[in-house]
Design an enzyme around this catalytic site. Structure first.
Site, PDB file in Angstrom:
ATOM      1  N   ARG A 165      39.489 106.233  57.529  1.00 22.97           N
ATOM      2  CA  ARG A 165      38.927 107.167  58.490  1.00 22.97           C
ATOM      3  C   ARG A 165      37.926 108.283  57.596  1.00 22.97           C
ATOM      4  O   ARG A 165      37.428 109.155  58.488  1.00 22.97           O
ATOM      5  CB  ARG A 165      40.075 108.122  59.324  1.00 22.97           C
ATOM      6  N   HIS A 195      36.368  88.176  61.853  1.00 19.43           N
ATOM      7  CA  HIS A 195      37.514  88.705  62.988  1.00 19.43           C
ATOM      8  C   HIS A 195      36.804  87.663  63.967  1.00 19.43           C
ATOM      9  O   HIS A 195      36.162  88.191  64.863  1.00 19.43           O
ATOM     10  CB  HIS A 195      37.191  90.094  63.263  1.00 19.43           C
ATOM     11  N   ASP A 234      46.805  96.545  58.960  1.00 19.71           N
ATOM     12  CA  ASP A 234      45.622  96.975  59.852  1.00 19.71           C
ATOM     13  C   ASP A 234      45.626  98.247  60.436  1.00 19.71           C
ATOM     14  O   ASP A 234      45.668  98.651  61.450  1.00 19.71           O
ATOM     15  CB  ASP A 234      45.790  96.061  61.059  1.00 19.71           C
ATOM     16  N   HIS A 253      45.359 107.294  64.382  1.00 16.27           N
ATOM     17  CA  HIS A 253      44.829 108.067  65.458  1.00 16.27           C
ATOM     18  C   HIS A 253      45.381 109.764  65.644  1.00 16.27           C
ATOM     19  O   HIS A 253      46.527 109.648  65.071  1.00 16.27           O
ATOM     20  CB  HIS A 253      44.661 107.467  66.743  1.00 16.27           C
TER      21      HIS A 253
END
Length: 430
Positions: free
Chosen positions: A67, A182, A308, A312
């Site tokens: 992040r 991906h 992964d 948040h």
């Protein structure tokens, strides 16, 4: 000064060197100098008593969003590197969808400098396959490789067309870089948010068919066969994808694949209550798909399990399901969820640890430095693990700034007491 450390009396498990026995581990100058009898004249500045515990190579996580830069309100490199070290992870691979995007050497150097300041874990990077991840103009892959990027990827961002993808693969192949794929057909995904099936239909959620992944896998395999580029398929969700790539491996194509740990435990049944903590991309698919993923990991065709990690803030998961941000915070629980596969009798302890140590290290091309192993003369990345120590996943036991995990409240086993990165103490359980 780097301490000379002796990890004494532990049960060493090192899948890379086929080691599984009681042995001491001697560390000096940031390197492993002996596994077994310490060399003559070795005097430890510090002795770690590992009696009754296991000594394992530091884990390698092939996919984590730190992040930073750009989304520091969610987390930052310092906080997430600490979470990694607390979970026995010594090497974390940062994905390029930062702000700014990792498509220039300057951003790579920024992340490396911030990680060094934090000091908890080694942070490596994947570079963007195209400029700004826009899928149109190729990035300067040569420059990205020169500053240490382990490969290139466009993540889930669409390419302009298949010809651009072909040119990108050819360019990457010319620099011997791995392309991390991906697989997603965006026309078939059509902005869905759940696996297309009875559950999504009953909940009235827009679905993403398995074919959105498998069609993309088939297309990419055709290009890989044509070009010969080394490729890695990331975060697979469909059982059919595992079969297709396993067949390509059998046929000799230079392809590998990984699965994120939550996909080995959850299916679309878990979104039945509109649980936004289970909003992920690609979506959790059917129970049959989940069992196929577990089988692929067990057989070894899936060479790596990753977190992964996508931390948040709480608000990101509070809207109606389709409007919430996808992703799970997974650094803290990667090791324990992998060890749970052993309790589920899916694989041996050696095999489980291989999927999170030397397996991902090889995919990232870091094994030559000793990352993911306890090889004498190589970097001293190690963790001391109490296999049987239980712990509950709570906001108090998680080190990450992200609490968005569907395993919140689970009782897990396996706690790390010490983590060493380059021979330095990165984490010590109080």
């Amino acid at each position: 000064m780097i301490e000379r450390i002796l990890i004494q009396g532990g049960h060493v498990i090192d899948p890379a060197n086929k080691r599984n026995d009681l042995a001491d581990v001697a560390i000096a100058e940031g390197r492993i100098v002996a596994v077994g009898q310490a060399p003559d004249g070795f005097t430890a500045d510090r002795v770690i008593d590992a009696s009754g515990k296991h000594v394992i190579p530091g884990l390698v996580d092939i996919a984590a969003r730190m992040r930073e830069p750009g989304l520091e309100h969610k987390a930052n490199i310092a906080s997430e590197a600490q979470a990694a070290a607390a979970g026995g992870i010594t090497t974390v691979c940062c994905l390029p969808d930062t702000d700014p995007v990792i498509d220039t050497p300057a951003v790579v150097e920024l992340i490396r400098r911030r990680a060094k300041q934090a000091g908890h874990a080694r942070v490596v990077t994947l570079g963007a396959l195209t400029q700004q991840l826009a899928g149109e103009h190729l990035s300067e892959m040569a420059a990205l490789k020169q500053v240490g990027c382990c490969g290139v990827t466009n993540l889930n961002y669409p390419m302009l067309n298949t010809q651009v993808m072909r040119r990108a693969m050819e360019y990457a192949a010319s620099f011997d870089m791995t392309v991390f794929i991906h697989p997603e057909d965006h026309a078939l995904s059509n902005q869905g948010c759940a696996h297309e099936g009875p559950i999504a239909t009953r909940l009235g959620l827009p679905g993403i068919p398995s074919a959105a992944e498998t069609a993309a896998v088939a297309q990419h395999l055709a290009l890989i066969e044509q070009i010969g580029v080394r490729a890695h398929f990331c975060r697979l969700s469909a059982g059919r994808s595992i079969q297709m790539i396993a067949r390509a491996q059998y046929d000799g194509l230079p392809v590998t694949m990984d699965v994120a740990a939550p996909y080995l435990y959850f299916s679309d049944l878990d979104i039945a209550g509109f649980d936004s903590l289970c909003h992920v991309r690609p979506p959790f698919r059917s129970q049959q798909d989940r069992e196929a993923l577990r089988s692929g990991v067990s057989r070894g065709s899936v060479g790596a399990i990753c977190s992964d990690h996508q931390p948040h803030e709480a608000d990101a998961k509070l809207n109606p399901f389709p409007s919430t941000q996808p992703g799970i915070s997974g650094l803290d629980t990667l090791l324990s969820l992998t060890l749970k596969l052993v309790d589920d009798e899916l694989m041996t302890l050696d095999e489980a640890l291989e999927r999170v140590t030397i397996g991902p290290a090889r995919i990232l091309g870091l094994d030559g430095n000793g990352v993911g192993s306890l090889t004498v003369g190589k970097v001293a990345d190690a963790a001391v693990l109490d296999l049987q120590q239980p712990w509950e996943v709570t906001t108090e036991t998680l080190y990450s700034h992200g609490f968005n995990t569907p395993v919140m409240g689970w009782q897990l086993k396996g706690r790390v007491s010490h983590t060493l990165v380059d021979g330095r103490m990165a984490f010590e359980l109080e």
